[in-house]
Design an enzyme around this catalytic site. Sequence first.
Site, PDB file in Angstrom:
ATOM      1  N   HIS A 252       0.907  -1.269  -0.141  1.00 13.71           N
ATOM      2  CA  HIS A 252       0.035  -0.157  -0.139  1.00 13.71           C
ATOM      3  C   HIS A 252       0.788   1.300   0.130  1.00 13.71           C
ATOM      4  O   HIS A 252       1.816   1.163   0.747  1.00 13.71           O
ATOM      5  CB  HIS A 252      -0.931   0.063   1.354  1.00 13.71           C
ATOM      6  N   GLU A 307      -7.663  -5.394  -0.357  1.00  9.23           N
ATOM      7  CA  GLU A 307      -8.185  -6.274  -1.565  1.00  9.23           C
ATOM      8  C   GLU A 307      -8.315  -7.645  -1.424  1.00  9.23           C
ATOM      9  O   GLU A 307      -9.106  -8.561  -2.227  1.00  9.23           O
ATOM     10  CB  GLU A 307      -7.372  -5.663  -2.773  1.00  9.23           C
TER      11      GLU A 307
HETATM   12  N1  ACO Z   1       4.181  -7.471  -4.516  1.00 19.14           N
HETATM   13  C1  ACO Z   1       5.514  -7.761  -4.631  1.00 19.14           C
HETATM   14  N2  ACO Z   1       6.218  -6.540  -4.445  1.00 19.14           N
HETATM   15  C2  ACO Z   1       5.616  -5.479  -4.328  1.00 19.14           C
HETATM   16  C3  ACO Z   1       4.130  -5.273  -3.943  1.00 19.14           C
HETATM   17  C4  ACO Z   1       3.556  -6.358  -4.196  1.00 19.14           C
HETATM   18  N3  ACO Z   1       2.034  -6.375  -4.161  1.00 19.14           N
HETATM   19  N4  ACO Z   1       4.113  -3.908  -3.726  1.00 19.14           N
HETATM   20  C5  ACO Z   1       5.153  -3.397  -3.656  1.00 19.14           C
HETATM   21  N5  ACO Z   1       6.372  -4.026  -4.017  1.00 19.14           N
HETATM   22  C6  ACO Z   1       7.585  -3.859  -4.081  1.00 19.14           C
HETATM   23  C7  ACO Z   1       7.670  -3.137  -5.237  1.00 19.14           C
HETATM   24  O1  ACO Z   1       8.034  -3.848  -6.439  1.00 19.14           O
HETATM   25  C8  ACO Z   1       8.898  -2.263  -4.994  1.00 19.14           C
HETATM   26  O2  ACO Z   1      10.028  -3.146  -4.962  1.00 19.14           O
HETATM   27  P1  ACO Z   1      11.664  -2.374  -5.645  1.00 19.14           P
HETATM   28  O3  ACO Z   1      11.885  -1.249  -4.686  1.00 19.14           O
HETATM   29  O4  ACO Z   1      12.424  -3.743  -5.709  1.00 19.14           O
HETATM   30  O5  ACO Z   1      11.277  -1.922  -6.903  1.00 19.14           O
HETATM   31  C9  ACO Z   1       8.806  -2.169  -3.545  1.00 19.14           C
HETATM   32  O6  ACO Z   1       7.857  -2.919  -3.142  1.00 19.14           O
HETATM   33  C10 ACO Z   1       8.207  -0.704  -3.220  1.00 19.14           C
HETATM   34  O7  ACO Z   1       6.973  -0.390  -3.934  1.00 19.14           O
HETATM   35  P2  ACO Z   1       6.492   0.944  -4.363  1.00 19.14           P
HETATM   36  O8  ACO Z   1       6.447   1.133  -5.695  1.00 19.14           O
HETATM   37  O9  ACO Z   1       6.881   1.965  -3.487  1.00 19.14           O
HETATM   38  O10 ACO Z   1       4.851   0.817  -3.730  1.00 19.14           O
HETATM   39  P3  ACO Z   1       3.744   1.697  -4.112  1.00 19.14           P
HETATM   40  O11 ACO Z   1       3.534   2.504  -2.952  1.00 19.14           O
HETATM   41  O12 ACO Z   1       4.058   2.522  -5.358  1.00 19.14           O
HETATM   42  O13 ACO Z   1       2.638   0.704  -4.397  1.00 19.14           O
HETATM   43  C11 ACO Z   1       0.771  -0.347  -4.607  1.00 19.14           C
HETATM   44  C12 ACO Z   1       1.546   0.590  -3.721  1.00 19.14           C
HETATM   45  C13 ACO Z   1       0.292   0.108  -5.987  1.00 19.14           C
HETATM   46  C14 ACO Z   1      -0.722  -0.691  -3.825  1.00 19.14           C
HETATM   47  C15 ACO Z   1       1.591  -1.750  -4.761  1.00 19.14           C
HETATM   48  O14 ACO Z   1       1.905  -2.258  -3.386  1.00 19.14           O
HETATM   49  C16 ACO Z   1       0.976  -2.681  -5.793  1.00 19.14           C
HETATM   50  O15 ACO Z   1       1.138  -2.747  -6.736  1.00 19.14           O
HETATM   51  N6  ACO Z   1       0.118  -3.693  -4.865  1.00 19.14           N
HETATM   52  C17 ACO Z   1      -0.509  -4.750  -5.764  1.00 19.14           C
HETATM   53  C18 ACO Z   1      -1.767  -4.317  -6.090  1.00 19.14           C
HETATM   54  C19 ACO Z   1      -2.756  -3.846  -5.209  1.00 19.14           C
HETATM   55  O16 ACO Z   1      -2.938  -4.849  -4.154  1.00 19.14           O
HETATM   56  N7  ACO Z   1      -3.651  -2.953  -5.356  1.00 19.14           N
HETATM   57  C20 ACO Z   1      -4.660  -2.845  -4.526  1.00 19.14           C
HETATM   58  C21 ACO Z   1      -4.147  -1.646  -3.457  1.00 19.14           C
HETATM   59  S1  ACO Z   1      -5.412  -1.187  -2.146  1.00 19.14           S
HETATM   60  C22 ACO Z   1      -6.652  -0.307  -2.906  1.00 19.14           C
HETATM   61  O17 ACO Z   1      -6.292   0.421  -3.698  1.00 19.14           O
HETATM   62  C23 ACO Z   1      -7.872  -0.075  -2.514  1.00 19.14           C
END
Ligand code: ACO
Length: 365
Positions: A252, A307
């Site tokens: 998140h 989710e």
């Molecule tokens: N699975 C694996 N790795 C992840 C995940 C995940 N779900 N989420 C973040 N990471 C990793 C990223 O790849 C990144 O790794 P890196 O530094 O090696 O590149 C690191 O964690 C940091 O990620 P960020 O890009 O800073 O996370 P951000 O805050 O932009 O993303 C998000 C938040 C979009 C929700 C992300 O966690 C994600 O894509 N989750 C999966 C989709 C999801 O569950 N969406 C629903 C969100 S809840 C809602 O909106 C109602």
Amino acid sequence: MNVYTKVPIGLDGIPAAETVLSHVDGEQGRLIIAGADVADLAGRSSFEEVTARLWSGATGREIGTAEVRASLGTARQRAFGRLPELLAASRGMSIVDGFRVGIAALRAEDGLEHEATIVGAGPVIAGALTQRAQGHEPIAPDPAASHAADTLMMLGGHAPAPREVAALDAYFVTVCDHGMNASTFATRVVASTQADLFAAVTSGYCALTGPLHGGAPEPVLDMLNAIGSRERIKPWVDDALARGERLMGFGHRIYRVRDPRADVLKSAIQKLAVDGAGLPFAGEVEAYIREALRRKNPNRPLDTNVEFFTAILLDALKIPRQAFTPVFAVARAAGWTAHALEQRRTGRLIRPSSSYIGATPAARD
Ligand code: ACO
């Protein structure tokens, strides 16, 4: 981080508005909606009651639960009367895309506030699209029913059990608003131009459909199905992470601890089904993914988000996965309309700047 302005690209942590509607504390794992903790609202206050609180906060006018319940009932009926025009341009589209078209086709109704027209229309459009996908005619709403009960009726075609209504109502309350998330921001940007609520909420829905936001629950179920059995949890998850995939239902932008909505929904699922509706297997998958994410990103706390349990709850309610995002929107429409009203009443045109990194021609003399 943007090297020129020190403002993070993606606007992390930048306040875009003042609001009385909701607050997300990502460090503490706390969500306050209209002055109350989400865990104290879900299962205790109805969707109509929480919507009344949101609309009261947004407009500065005291709006009661009975008023909301009556106006949503009327709005569902009006939307049903308009279904031929709301669905006309969506033939052949998915439920998610058809919902976008239906919301965009809404218009002012005599004697109804726009916010009621929008929130009331949501389950009627989602229900009709779901029925159409199964080759059935739309089911007429019951204006006297609760929003959650009528949503289940129109989606599923049969009178829901009280425990099912309670579960969907708890879900609606849990996800009805959530600070300045991407779809609420999109809604407020459009509302800040003084465009009407129909335009603002349509843009909010468009933002919601992406898998990084509200489009995640359908892929969560796909993931659970693909894993399939306990033995496959570890190899499947390890492979997916090794390929650099993001696991849906985890991580998140704001929460650095567990999303408080995850546990609220988990307990709603426990109350819904005696057998826990797939919870034991999902729980094992969740536990392993949390462990694997901790190993992969030790410096970036990544935990379960709303989710993951949304997918399990809506699946247990036998809502087809193709309708998950529209059902999310049915609830979030309460928050979007409240934010649009608040933005129009107290806000300022939202007009950020960009950081130019292109070529600059030599200055003219
Ligand atoms: N699975 C694996 N790795 C992840 C995940 C995940 N779900 N989420 C973040 N990471 C990793 C990223 O790849 C990144 O790794 P890196 O530094 O090696 O590149 C690191 O964690 C940091 O990620 P960020 O890009 O800073 O996370 P951000 O805050 O932009 O993303 C998000 C938040 C979009 C929700 C992300 O966690 C994600 O894509 N989750 C999966 C989709 C999801 O569950 N969406 C629903 C969100 S809840 C809602 O909106 C109602």
